[in-house]
Design a protein around this motif. Structure first.
Motif, PDB file in Angstrom:
ATOM      1  N   ILE A  73       3.871  13.874 -10.716  1.00 32.59           N
ATOM      2  CA  ILE A  73       4.740  14.414  -9.683  1.00 32.59           C
ATOM      3  C   ILE A  73       4.969  13.362  -8.756  1.00 32.59           C
ATOM      4  CG2 ILE A  73       3.489  16.605  -9.827  1.00 32.59           C
ATOM      5  CD1 ILE A  73       1.712  15.462  -7.324  1.00 32.59           C
ATOM      6  N   TYR A  74       4.596  12.144  -8.757  1.00 27.71           N
ATOM      7  CA  TYR A  74       5.021  10.959  -8.017  1.00 27.71           C
ATOM      8  C   TYR A  74       6.329  10.420  -8.291  1.00 27.71           C
ATOM      9  CZ  TYR A  74       0.404  11.018  -5.848  1.00 27.71           C
ATOM     10  OH  TYR A  74      -0.684  11.629  -5.369  1.00 27.71           O
ATOM     11  N   LYS A  75       6.682  10.558  -9.642  1.00 32.90           N
ATOM     12  CA  LYS A  75       7.991  10.240 -10.079  1.00 32.90           C
ATOM     13  C   LYS A  75       9.158  11.376  -9.889  1.00 32.90           C
ATOM     14  CE  LYS A  75       6.704   7.092 -13.776  1.00 32.90           C
ATOM     15  NZ  LYS A  75       6.635   6.549 -14.960  1.00 32.90           N
ATOM     16  N   LEU A  76       8.703  12.433  -9.177  1.00 32.25           N
ATOM     17  CA  LEU A  76       9.798  13.332  -8.728  1.00 32.25           C
ATOM     18  C   LEU A  76      10.386  12.810  -7.503  1.00 32.25           C
ATOM     19  CD1 LEU A  76      11.548  15.918  -9.188  1.00 32.25           C
ATOM     20  CD2 LEU A  76       9.651  17.299  -8.677  1.00 32.25           C
ATOM     21  N   ASN A  77      11.025  11.551  -7.497  1.00 31.19           N
ATOM     22  CA  ASN A  77      11.452  11.017  -6.351  1.00 31.19           C
ATOM     23  C   ASN A  77      12.747  10.344  -6.702  1.00 31.19           C
ATOM     24  OD1 ASN A  77      11.676   8.968  -4.210  1.00 31.19           O
ATOM     25  ND2 ASN A  77       9.606   8.335  -4.420  1.00 31.19           N
ATOM     26  N   PRO A  78      13.839  11.159  -6.203  1.00 23.97           N
ATOM     27  CA  PRO A  78      15.253  10.954  -6.422  1.00 23.97           C
ATOM     28  C   PRO A  78      15.557   9.691  -5.702  1.00 23.97           C
ATOM     29  CG  PRO A  78      15.071  12.945  -5.301  1.00 23.97           C
ATOM     30  CD  PRO A  78      13.691  12.691  -5.818  1.00 23.97           C
ATOM     31  N   LEU A  79      14.839   9.504  -4.571  1.00 25.40           N
ATOM     32  CA  LEU A  79      15.164   8.494  -3.495  1.00 25.40           C
ATOM     33  C   LEU A  79      14.865   7.091  -3.926  1.00 25.40           C
ATOM     34  CD1 LEU A  79      16.423   7.719  -0.684  1.00 25.40           C
ATOM     35  CD2 LEU A  79      13.942   7.818   0.121  1.00 25.40           C
ATOM     36  N   LYS A  80      13.995   7.009  -4.977  1.00 22.08           N
ATOM     37  CA  LYS A  80      13.664   5.604  -5.613  1.00 22.08           C
ATOM     38  C   LYS A  80      13.965   5.635  -6.769  1.00 22.08           C
ATOM     39  CE  LYS A  80       9.505   3.221  -6.753  1.00 22.08           C
ATOM     40  NZ  LYS A  80       8.115   3.303  -6.887  1.00 22.08           N
ATOM     41  N   TYR A  81      14.174   6.743  -7.850  1.00 23.11           N
ATOM     42  CA  TYR A  81      14.447   6.688  -9.167  1.00 23.11           C
ATOM     43  C   TYR A  81      16.044   6.944  -9.446  1.00 23.11           C
ATOM     44  CZ  TYR A  81       9.455   5.874  -9.599  1.00 23.11           C
ATOM     45  OH  TYR A  81       8.278   5.510  -9.488  1.00 23.11           O
ATOM     46  N   GLU A  82      16.771   7.696  -8.592  1.00 26.27           N
ATOM     47  CA  GLU A  82      18.072   8.045  -9.139  1.00 26.27           C
ATOM     48  C   GLU A  82      19.234   7.726  -7.990  1.00 26.27           C
ATOM     49  OE1 GLU A  82      18.895   9.167 -12.036  1.00 26.27           O
ATOM     50  OE2 GLU A  82      16.803   9.223 -12.546  1.00 26.27           O
ATOM     51  N   VAL A  83      18.922   7.911  -6.640  1.00 29.31           N
ATOM     52  CA  VAL A  83      19.938   7.857  -5.909  1.00 29.31           C
ATOM     53  C   VAL A  83      20.665   6.556  -5.803  1.00 29.31           C
ATOM     54  CG1 VAL A  83      20.591   8.007  -3.290  1.00 29.31           C
ATOM     55  CG2 VAL A  83      19.515   9.903  -4.471  1.00 29.31           C
ATOM     56  N   PRO A  84      19.872   5.393  -5.710  1.00 30.21           N
ATOM     57  CA  PRO A  84      20.517   3.899  -5.756  1.00 30.21           C
ATOM     58  C   PRO A  84      21.434   3.711  -6.967  1.00 30.21           C
ATOM     59  CG  PRO A  84      17.873   4.002  -5.270  1.00 30.21           C
ATOM     60  CD  PRO A  84      18.387   5.344  -5.915  1.00 30.21           C
ATOM     61  N   PHE A  85      21.266   4.493  -7.957  1.00 33.19           N
ATOM     62  CA  PHE A  85      22.060   4.008  -9.183  1.00 33.19           C
ATOM     63  C   PHE A  85      23.316   4.900  -9.499  1.00 33.19           C
ATOM     64  CE2 PHE A  85      17.392   3.340  -9.525  1.00 33.19           C
ATOM     65  CZ  PHE A  85      17.395   1.926  -9.774  1.00 33.19           C
ATOM     66  N   VAL A  86      23.407   6.102  -8.714  1.00 34.42           N
ATOM     67  CA  VAL A  86      24.413   7.044  -9.278  1.00 34.42           C
ATOM     68  C   VAL A  86      25.762   6.341  -8.356  1.00 34.42           C
ATOM     69  CG1 VAL A  86      25.292   9.461  -8.876  1.00 34.42           C
ATOM     70  CG2 VAL A  86      22.687   8.844  -9.294  1.00 34.42           C
ATOM     71  N   LYS A  87      26.764   6.833  -8.930  1.00 38.58           N
ATOM     72  CA  LYS A  87      28.191   6.309  -8.318  1.00 38.58           C
ATOM     73  C   LYS A  87      29.158   7.756  -8.119  1.00 38.58           C
ATOM     74  CE  LYS A  87      27.561   1.703  -8.731  1.00 38.58           C
ATOM     75  NZ  LYS A  87      26.222   1.564  -8.200  1.00 38.58           N
ATOM     76  N   HIS A  88      28.662   8.835  -9.023  1.00 38.26           N
ATOM     77  CA  HIS A  88      29.512   9.900  -8.777  1.00 38.26           C
ATOM     78  C   HIS A  88      29.973  10.284  -7.223  1.00 38.26           C
ATOM     79  CE1 HIS A  88      27.714  10.121 -12.815  1.00 38.26           C
ATOM     80  NE2 HIS A  88      28.424  10.821 -13.271  1.00 38.26           N
TER      81      HIS A  88
END
Length: 125
Positions: A73-88
């Motif tokens: 559940i600690y990986k359900l963290n879009p701020l850390k794991y996804e948002v910094p890498f998305v360009k759409h």
């Protein structure tokens, strides 16, 4: 294709966005920045449980979920794991008085979002 949903669906969209070649834009209605932060915010708002007790309980719950569902559940963290890498291109929307997701979650996600075309609206409700 456009992804639009509320809260958990918005987070699912954020987690999926960079993994799909078909999605070209995201519309995120009240996403949370991490499940841990959401749980903490809800407990602060709705109970008097001290944070140190909540932290211990959350570790036990996370361990049980990991054991039974093989999900961290600690990986359900879009701020850390996804948002910094998305360009759409992305549009974030959140209700000013949203009782479930504090608008600070959407604002932090928006601030960290790396897409050049992005917008956020905090609306009544």
């Amino acid at each position: 294709m456009c992804i639009r949903d509320r809260s958990m669906g918005a987070v699912t969209g954020l987690l999926y966005l960079r993994k799909s070649e078909f999605v070209q834009v995201g519309v995120f209605d009240s996403p949370f920045k991490s499940l841990k932060a959401l749980i903490e915010d809800l407990c602060k708002k709705n109970s008097k449980i001290p944070m140190w007790i909540l932290a211990g309980a959350l570790k036990i719950i996370a361990s049980t979920i990991e054991e039974k569902a093989k999900f961290d559940i600690y990986k359900l963290n879009p701020l850390k794991y996804e948002v910094p890498f998305v360009k759409h291109p992305a549009f974030f929307i959140v209700g000013r008085e949203d009782e479930l997701i504090p608008n600070t979650h959407s604002q932090e996600l928006f601030n960290a979002y790396k897409g050049q075309t992005k917008d956020i609206r905090i609306v009544p409700g």
